[in-house]
Design a protein around this motif. Structure first.
Motif, PDB file in Angstrom:
ATOM      1  N   GLN A 192      -5.276  -3.275  -4.471  1.00 47.45           N
ATOM      2  CA  GLN A 192      -4.392  -3.985  -3.543  1.00 47.45           C
ATOM      3  C   GLN A 192      -3.238  -3.095  -3.090  1.00 47.45           C
ATOM      4  N   LEU A 193      -2.674  -2.319  -4.016  1.00 51.49           N
ATOM      5  CA  LEU A 193      -1.584  -1.406  -3.658  1.00 51.49           C
ATOM      6  C   LEU A 193      -2.051  -0.356  -2.658  1.00 51.49           C
ATOM      7  N   SER A 194      -3.255   0.136  -2.822  1.00 49.38           N
ATOM      8  CA  SER A 194      -3.804   1.136  -1.896  1.00 49.38           C
ATOM      9  C   SER A 194      -3.984   0.543  -0.503  1.00 49.38           C
ATOM     10  N   GLU A 195      -4.562  -0.671  -0.456  1.00 52.00           N
ATOM     11  CA  GLU A 195      -4.784  -1.319   0.835  1.00 52.00           C
ATOM     12  C   GLU A 195      -3.469  -1.661   1.523  1.00 52.00           C
ATOM     13  N   LEU A 196      -2.511  -2.174   0.751  1.00 57.51           N
ATOM     14  CA  LEU A 196      -1.212  -2.523   1.324  1.00 57.51           C
ATOM     15  C   LEU A 196      -0.462  -1.283   1.790  1.00 57.51           C
ATOM     16  N   SER A 197      -0.547  -0.206   1.018  1.00 54.18           N
ATOM     17  CA  SER A 197       0.120   1.044   1.412  1.00 54.18           C
ATOM     18  C   SER A 197      -0.379   1.520   2.766  1.00 54.18           C
ATOM     19  N   VAL A 198      -1.703   1.476   2.954  1.00 56.41           N
ATOM     20  CA  VAL A 198      -2.285   1.917   4.224  1.00 56.41           C
ATOM     21  C   VAL A 198      -1.860   0.988   5.365  1.00 56.41           C
ATOM     22  N   SER A 199      -1.856  -0.322   5.114  1.00 57.86           N
ATOM     23  CA  SER A 199      -1.438  -1.281   6.158  1.00 57.86           C
ATOM     24  C   SER A 199       0.023  -1.078   6.547  1.00 57.86           C
ATOM     25  N   ILE A 200       0.879  -0.914   5.541  1.00 59.84           N
ATOM     26  CA  ILE A 200       2.314  -0.741   5.788  1.00 59.84           C
ATOM     27  C   ILE A 200       2.584   0.564   6.521  1.00 59.84           C
ATOM     28  N   GLN A 239      -4.473  12.248   9.963  1.00 64.45           N
ATOM     29  CA  GLN A 239      -5.494  13.303   9.828  1.00 64.45           C
ATOM     30  C   GLN A 239      -6.828  12.792   9.298  1.00 64.45           C
ATOM     31  N   LYS A 240      -6.824  11.620   8.616  1.00 65.93           N
ATOM     32  CA  LYS A 240      -8.036  11.131   7.956  1.00 65.93           C
ATOM     33  C   LYS A 240      -8.260   9.653   8.274  1.00 65.93           C
ATOM     34  N   PRO A 241      -9.510   9.175   8.121  1.00 66.61           N
ATOM     35  CA  PRO A 241      -9.774   7.739   8.270  1.00 66.61           C
ATOM     36  C   PRO A 241      -9.027   6.939   7.198  1.00 66.61           C
ATOM     37  N   ALA A 242      -8.653   5.716   7.540  1.00 68.66           N
ATOM     38  CA  ALA A 242      -7.871   4.877   6.621  1.00 68.66           C
ATOM     39  C   ALA A 242      -8.588   4.661   5.297  1.00 68.66           C
ATOM     40  N   ILE A 243      -9.934   4.491   5.322  1.00 64.98           N
ATOM     41  CA  ILE A 243     -10.672   4.238   4.089  1.00 64.98           C
ATOM     42  C   ILE A 243     -10.583   5.425   3.140  1.00 64.98           C
ATOM     43  N   ASP A 244     -10.567   6.647   3.693  1.00 65.72           N
ATOM     44  CA  ASP A 244     -10.429   7.846   2.860  1.00 65.72           C
ATOM     45  C   ASP A 244      -9.043   7.921   2.241  1.00 65.72           C
ATOM     46  N   VAL A 245      -8.036   7.514   3.003  1.00 61.72           N
ATOM     47  CA  VAL A 245      -6.666   7.531   2.487  1.00 61.72           C
ATOM     48  C   VAL A 245      -6.521   6.499   1.370  1.00 61.72           C
ATOM     49  N   GLU A 246      -7.111   5.313   1.554  1.00 61.08           N
ATOM     50  CA  GLU A 246      -7.096   4.284   0.500  1.00 61.08           C
ATOM     51  C   GLU A 246      -7.708   4.817  -0.790  1.00 61.08           C
ATOM     52  N   ASP A 247      -8.876   5.458  -0.670  1.00 65.34           N
ATOM     53  CA  ASP A 247      -9.560   6.003  -1.852  1.00 65.34           C
ATOM     54  C   ASP A 247      -8.709   7.062  -2.539  1.00 65.34           C
ATOM     55  N   ASN A 248      -8.028   7.870  -1.748  1.00 67.25           N
ATOM     56  CA  ASN A 248      -7.172   8.918  -2.298  1.00 67.25           C
ATOM     57  C   ASN A 248      -5.998   8.321  -3.079  1.00 67.25           C
ATOM     58  N   ILE A 249      -5.406   7.241  -2.552  1.00 69.13           N
ATOM     59  CA  ILE A 249      -4.293   6.575  -3.249  1.00 69.13           C
ATOM     60  C   ILE A 249      -4.781   5.978  -4.564  1.00 69.13           C
TER      61      ILE A 249
END
Length: 378
Positions: A192-200, A239-249
């Motif tokens: 949830q924190l990863s998804e919220l971070s990307v949304s914010i 620089q990257k797709p949102a799903i990749d950024v979520e996975d990285n977080i």
């Protein structure tokens, strides 16, 4: 000069009443559709009037104070009544109160109880106060709060996401600190924190996209700006797709669990974002500019946000400016006033002395505030 936009909604405060709020026992201001200049010496309660308006917006208002501290020392509760023109011949009444005995805040719209989120929807608001002038020289949380407040006038859901993020972060921190061996719960929170971070962070990027034109086409007397993010999730999202950024977080949260358990909080997330604001005329970052230049940069940011908001929403924000003319030369004062008038928003301004160039402005009403009360001068 900022571009004119044909508005669909007005957002003018028709009347404002404060009862037992700060130093004010009971005062009423009725500007109609005019902007307001409140003049008075320090300590008579000018800022408190702006604060009363601002608590209908995102956060805790222009002073970021506790509601308990807003109550008049002789009272047990305060009441703020605000009548708002939404569009021609359509008025909504907003009320908020806080009682220190039961420690409850109540919000009403047209005599029906509501939530803070609902109350903000029809009162988009921007402000500059003396403390906001320190955002460039202060810690990064001041800059995040400032940018998130701008995001929130475009997207009311932003504050909901921020609150949810903070709640989940506190839960994860407590679980790690208490050595709770519930991997599934922690993994759920980290997802949830990863998804919220990307949304914010995506919402912050959207804001800068909306502001970009206006930041570099502001008024002559104020600097043109470039705003970006420093080593943050926002830069990754560019620089990257949102799903990749979520996975990285998620991966970093997993890797850092032991460090986070020992130190508290988290080393990664949208709460680590920092801004860099560049004065293009000086080719300097805002933090390296003088205090006077930083004030001009802040004014440019707020004017740009107001203009962008009107362009995208066809609505006018209410703008609160506390002691805005302090340390500005006459040219900048006059230029700022002209641009504010061109915005066609309702502006509430406080000042310690009568600014003479106001006296011929037809769309301003002038009030003199003393310890004995409020006088409508013109």
């Amino acid at each position: 000069m900022l571009n004119k936009v044909e508005k669909e909604d007005y957002n003018y405060i028709k009347s404002l009443r404060l009862k037992s709020f700060r130093s004010h026992n009971d005062i009423i201001i009725e500007p109609g559709k005019s902007s307001v200049l409140i003049v008075g010496s320090n300590g008579v309660g000018k800022t408190s009037i702006l604060e009363a308006i601002s608590i209908f917006s995102y956060g805790k208002g222009i002073r970021n104070a506790k509601f308990y501290d807003m109550i008049n020392k002789e009272g047990s509760s305060f009441l703020i009544d605000l009548q708002l023109y939404i569009r021609e011949n359509f008025i909504m009444e907003y009320q908020t109160s806080f009682n220190k005995l039961n420690k409850t805040r109540k919000l009403m719209i047209n005599d029906k109880e509501t939530t803070a989120t609902n109350s903000r929807k029809n009162i988009p608001m921007l402000w500059i106060a003396p403390y906001t002038e320190k955002i460039f020289s202060g810690p990064s949380n001041l800059r995040r709060s400032f940018i998130d407040r701008l995001v929130n006038i475009f997207d009311n859901s932003h504050s909901i996401r921020l609150n949810e993020y903070e709640k989940n972060m506190k839960q994860r921190t407590k679980l790690l600190k208490d050595n709770v061996n519930d991997t599934n719960w922690i993994e759920t929170l980290e997802k949830q924190l990863s998804e919220l971070s990307v949304s914010i962070c995506s919402a912050r990027l959207d804001l800068l996209s909306r502001l970009s034109y206006h930041l570099q086409n502001t008024v002559v007397a104020f600097p043109k700006l470039e705003v970006g993010f420093i080593d943050s999730i926002e830069t990754e999202l560019m620089q990257k797709p949102a799903i990749d950024v979520e996975d990285n977080i998620k991966e970093k949260l997993l890797t850092n669990r032991e460090v986070d358990r020992l130190l508290g909080g988290s080393r990664v997330g949208c709460h680590k974002t920092d801004l860099i604001v560049k004065n293009l005329q000086k080719n300097l970052s805002a933090e390296l500019c003088s205090s006077g230049e930083q004030k001009s940069i802040l004014i440019s940011l707020v004017l740009s946000a107001a203009s962008a908001f009107m362009q995208y929403t066809k609505k006018s924000p209410i703008i609160l400016l506390d002691e805005i003319f302090t340390h500005l030369d006459l040219k900048k004062k006059s230029c700022l006033l002209e641009e504010l008038v061109d915005l066609d928003s309702q502006i509430w301004i406080t000042a310690t002395e009568n600014e003479k160039f106001f006296q011929n402005k037809k769309n301003f009403c002038y009030h003199h505030l003393t310890e004995n009360g409020l006088q409508n001068v013109y």
